[in-house]
Design a protein around this motif. Structure first.
Motif, PDB file in Angstrom:
ATOM      1  N   TRP A   1      13.250  20.939  -2.687  1.00  0.00           N
ATOM      2  CA  TRP A   1      13.814  21.344  -3.985  1.00  0.00           C
ATOM      3  C   TRP A   1      13.900  20.139  -4.923  1.00  0.00           C
ATOM      4  CZ3 TRP A   1      13.939  26.263  -5.019  1.00  0.00           C
ATOM      5  CH2 TRP A   1      14.127  27.196  -3.999  1.00  0.00           C
ATOM      6  N   HIS A   2      13.324  20.298  -6.110  1.00  0.00           N
ATOM      7  CA  HIS A   2      13.352  19.210  -7.095  1.00  0.00           C
ATOM      8  C   HIS A   2      13.037  19.750  -8.482  1.00  0.00           C
ATOM      9  CE1 HIS A   2       9.069  19.655  -6.190  1.00  0.00           C
ATOM     10  NE2 HIS A   2       8.819  19.076  -7.353  1.00  0.00           N
ATOM     11  N   SER A   3      13.235  18.901  -9.474  1.00  0.00           N
ATOM     12  CA  SER A   3      12.822  19.195 -10.842  1.00  0.00           C
ATOM     13  C   SER A   3      11.785  18.128 -11.196  1.00  0.00           C
ATOM     14  CB  SER A   3      14.044  19.113 -11.772  1.00  0.00           C
ATOM     15  OG  SER A   3      13.662  19.388 -13.098  1.00  0.00           O
ATOM     16  N   ASP A   4      10.655  18.535 -11.799  1.00  0.00           N
ATOM     17  CA  ASP A   4       9.558  17.578 -11.980  1.00  0.00           C
ATOM     18  C   ASP A   4       9.956  16.385 -12.855  1.00  0.00           C
ATOM     19  OD1 ASP A   4       7.735  18.812 -10.319  1.00  0.00           O
ATOM     20  OD2 ASP A   4       6.922  20.078 -11.916  1.00  0.00           O
ATOM     21  N   TYR A   5       9.520  15.208 -12.399  1.00  0.00           N
ATOM     22  CA  TYR A   5       9.704  13.949 -13.126  1.00  0.00           C
ATOM     23  C   TYR A   5      11.175  13.596 -13.367  1.00  0.00           C
ATOM     24  CZ  TYR A   5       4.666  14.066 -14.237  1.00  0.00           C
ATOM     25  OH  TYR A   5       3.297  14.095 -14.178  1.00  0.00           O
TER      26      TYR A   5
ATOM     27  N   LEU B   1      15.269  24.531 -10.230  1.00  0.00           N
ATOM     28  CA  LEU B   1      14.689  23.663  -9.194  1.00  0.00           C
ATOM     29  C   LEU B   1      13.520  24.445  -8.621  1.00  0.00           C
ATOM     30  CD1 LEU B   1      17.752  22.431  -7.063  1.00  0.00           C
ATOM     31  CD2 LEU B   1      16.341  21.025  -8.607  1.00  0.00           C
ATOM     32  N   HIS B   2      12.519  23.739  -8.085  1.00  0.00           N
ATOM     33  CA  HIS B   2      11.445  24.448  -7.409  1.00  0.00           C
ATOM     34  C   HIS B   2      11.044  23.695  -6.155  1.00  0.00           C
ATOM     35  CE1 HIS B   2       9.344  21.500  -9.873  1.00  0.00           C
ATOM     36  NE2 HIS B   2       8.360  21.557  -8.988  1.00  0.00           N
ATOM     37  N   SER B   3      10.357  24.403  -5.271  1.00  0.00           N
ATOM     38  CA  SER B   3       9.855  23.794  -4.044  1.00  0.00           C
ATOM     39  C   SER B   3       8.519  24.432  -3.710  1.00  0.00           C
ATOM     40  CB  SER B   3      10.846  24.029  -2.902  1.00  0.00           C
ATOM     41  OG  SER B   3      10.279  23.570  -1.682  1.00  0.00           O
TER      42      SER B   3
ATOM     43  N   VAL C   1       4.061  29.196 -15.520  1.00  0.00           N
ATOM     44  CA  VAL C   1       4.772  28.174 -16.298  1.00  0.00           C
ATOM     45  C   VAL C   1       6.232  28.193 -15.869  1.00  0.00           C
ATOM     46  CG1 VAL C   1       5.312  27.332 -18.624  1.00  0.00           C
ATOM     47  CG2 VAL C   1       3.320  28.803 -18.281  1.00  0.00           C
ATOM     48  N   TRP C   2       6.823  27.030 -15.623  1.00  0.00           N
ATOM     49  CA  TRP C   2       8.260  27.013 -15.377  1.00  0.00           C
ATOM     50  C   TRP C   2       8.953  25.942 -16.205  1.00  0.00           C
ATOM     51  CZ3 TRP C   2       5.183  25.512 -11.041  1.00  0.00           C
ATOM     52  CH2 TRP C   2       5.356  24.196 -10.613  1.00  0.00           C
ATOM     53  N   ASP C   3      10.260  26.141 -16.358  1.00  0.00           N
ATOM     54  CA  ASP C   3      11.094  25.328 -17.233  1.00  0.00           C
ATOM     55  C   ASP C   3      11.945  24.390 -16.365  1.00  0.00           C
ATOM     56  OD1 ASP C   3      13.020  24.308 -18.909  1.00  0.00           O
ATOM     57  OD2 ASP C   3      13.533  26.228 -19.828  1.00  0.00           O
TER      58      ASP C   3
ATOM     59  N   TYR D   1      -4.734  23.778 -10.533  1.00  0.00           N
ATOM     60  CA  TYR D   1      -4.670  22.729 -11.555  1.00  0.00           C
ATOM     61  C   TYR D   1      -3.240  22.694 -12.065  1.00  0.00           C
ATOM     62  CZ  TYR D   1      -9.808  22.765 -12.041  1.00  0.00           C
ATOM     63  OH  TYR D   1     -11.156  22.676 -11.844  1.00  0.00           O
ATOM     64  N   ARG D   2      -2.756  21.510 -12.339  1.00  0.00           N
ATOM     65  CA  ARG D   2      -1.389  21.401 -12.855  1.00  0.00           C
ATOM     66  C   ARG D   2      -1.350  20.464 -14.061  1.00  0.00           C
ATOM     67  NH1 ARG D   2       3.764  18.656  -9.723  1.00  0.00           N
ATOM     68  NH2 ARG D   2       3.676  16.978 -11.232  1.00  0.00           N
ATOM     69  N   VAL D   3      -0.632  20.885 -15.088  1.00  0.00           N
ATOM     70  CA  VAL D   3      -0.323  19.996 -16.208  1.00  0.00           C
ATOM     71  C   VAL D   3       1.194  19.967 -16.348  1.00  0.00           C
ATOM     72  CG1 VAL D   3      -0.479  19.619 -18.701  1.00  0.00           C
ATOM     73  CG2 VAL D   3      -2.468  20.468 -17.455  1.00  0.00           C
TER      74      VAL D   3
HETATM   75 FE   LIG Z   1       7.140  19.789  -8.502  1.00  0.00          FE
END
Ligand SMILES: [Fe+2]
Length: 286
Positions: A102-106, A259-261, A252-254, A274-276
């Motif tokens: 579980w984390h939030s990007d960057y 949180l996502h995993s 797309v997520w906010d 592909y991820r941006v």
């Molecule tokens: Fe991530």
């Protein structure tokens, strides 16, 4: 109005009638952005995109920030990160098993991620779902005493998964090289534990799992215990949504509200995305 189908969970919708291979009018995009802030996770199924078209859509959410692990950038479009468990001629085709915690990007950067945008190229027969957990609802449902206790607290963040420091494990974060670290991601970053959404103003728990390992001004073990308690609360099944991908799906997520995993995939079942990742325009505020 753009038609949607809610997932049936506390968040997440499928968005219909939008062909992302064609230019989006500003009004249409603003409606999509509203949907994102309301439902946190959007899926546009069965899209047919080239890398450039995918990148053009992702850019609407904010400036892309290429991933620190630059060996997995798309050769023609470095803003696109390739996520893949495929190995071609002994070389990984992309980053495998990225972010299986579980984390939030960057959240290890001073200006973290706004929206993360994925395009599903190759779908495994089994596995490969992304899990999400609604941090606005989780905050809202905290006991008032806990809301008071954590008001104004600041977390300390570093690159990686604080709950798995064994770098040979598939659920640790792949370590950057020294040169990649020197460029970014090796510094201690402060973020509010409860942040306000940059558009809606709603409060959410932020980065209680993943990169946060301490709370400013608290003994480290006490801060970590509080972060773990909050993470256990905020990732309960009632706050979760699980995303299944089909070929061509754009998701797309906010990062300000979930949180996502990722989930581990079996290399016997090839998977490529592909991820941006786009950036906020300013640091998170309390
Ligand atoms: Fe991530």
């Amino acid at each position: 109005m753009i038609p949607i189908t809610p997932s049936g969970n506390c968040m997440g919708v499928d968005v219909h009638g939008v062909d992302l291979s064609r230019p989006l009018h500003e009004a249409q995009f603003l409606e999509i952005r509203e949907l994102l802030h309301r439902y946190h996770v959007l899926a546009f199924r069965f899209q047919d995109l080239q890398p450039r078209g995918f990148l053009d859509f992702a850019r609407r959410f904010g400036p892309p920030e290429p991933h620190v692990l630059d060996q997995y950038h798309h050769p023609g479009f470095p803003d696109i990160l390739i996520l893949s468990n495929v190995v071609k001629d002994g070389k990984p085709a992309g980053l495998a098993d990225g972010g299986t915690y579980w984390h939030s990007d960057y959240s290890y950067l001073p200006i973290p991620a706004r929206a993360t945008v994925l395009y599903s190229v190759q779908v495994p027969q089994v596995g490969g779902d992304t899990l999400f957990s609604d941090q606005e609802l989780a905050y809202e449902e905290l006991p008032e005493a806990m809301k008071k206790r954590i008001a104004g607290m600041v977390t300390l963040n570093v690159y990686g998964n604080r709950d798995d420091l064994d770098l040979s494990s598939r659920t640790s974060a792949p370590p950057p090289t020294q040169e990649q670290k020197d460029r970014r991601g090796a510094t201690l970053i402060r973020h509010p534990l409860v942040r306000r959404h940059p558009y809606s103003g709603r409060k959410a728990l932020y980065s209680v799992s993943g990169t946060s390992y301490a709370i400013e001004g608290m003994p480290e073990d006490e801060g970590l215990a509080l972060l773990r308690e909050l993470a256990a609360h905020s990732t309960q099944p009632k706050y979760r949504h699980s995303m299944k991908y089909g070929v061509g799906d754009v998701v797309v997520w906010d990062n300000a509200s979930v949180l996502h995993s990722a989930t581990l995939t079996d290399p016997a079942h090839p998977r490529t995305l592909y991820r941006v990742t786009t950036k906020e325009t300013q640091p998170p505020s309390a």
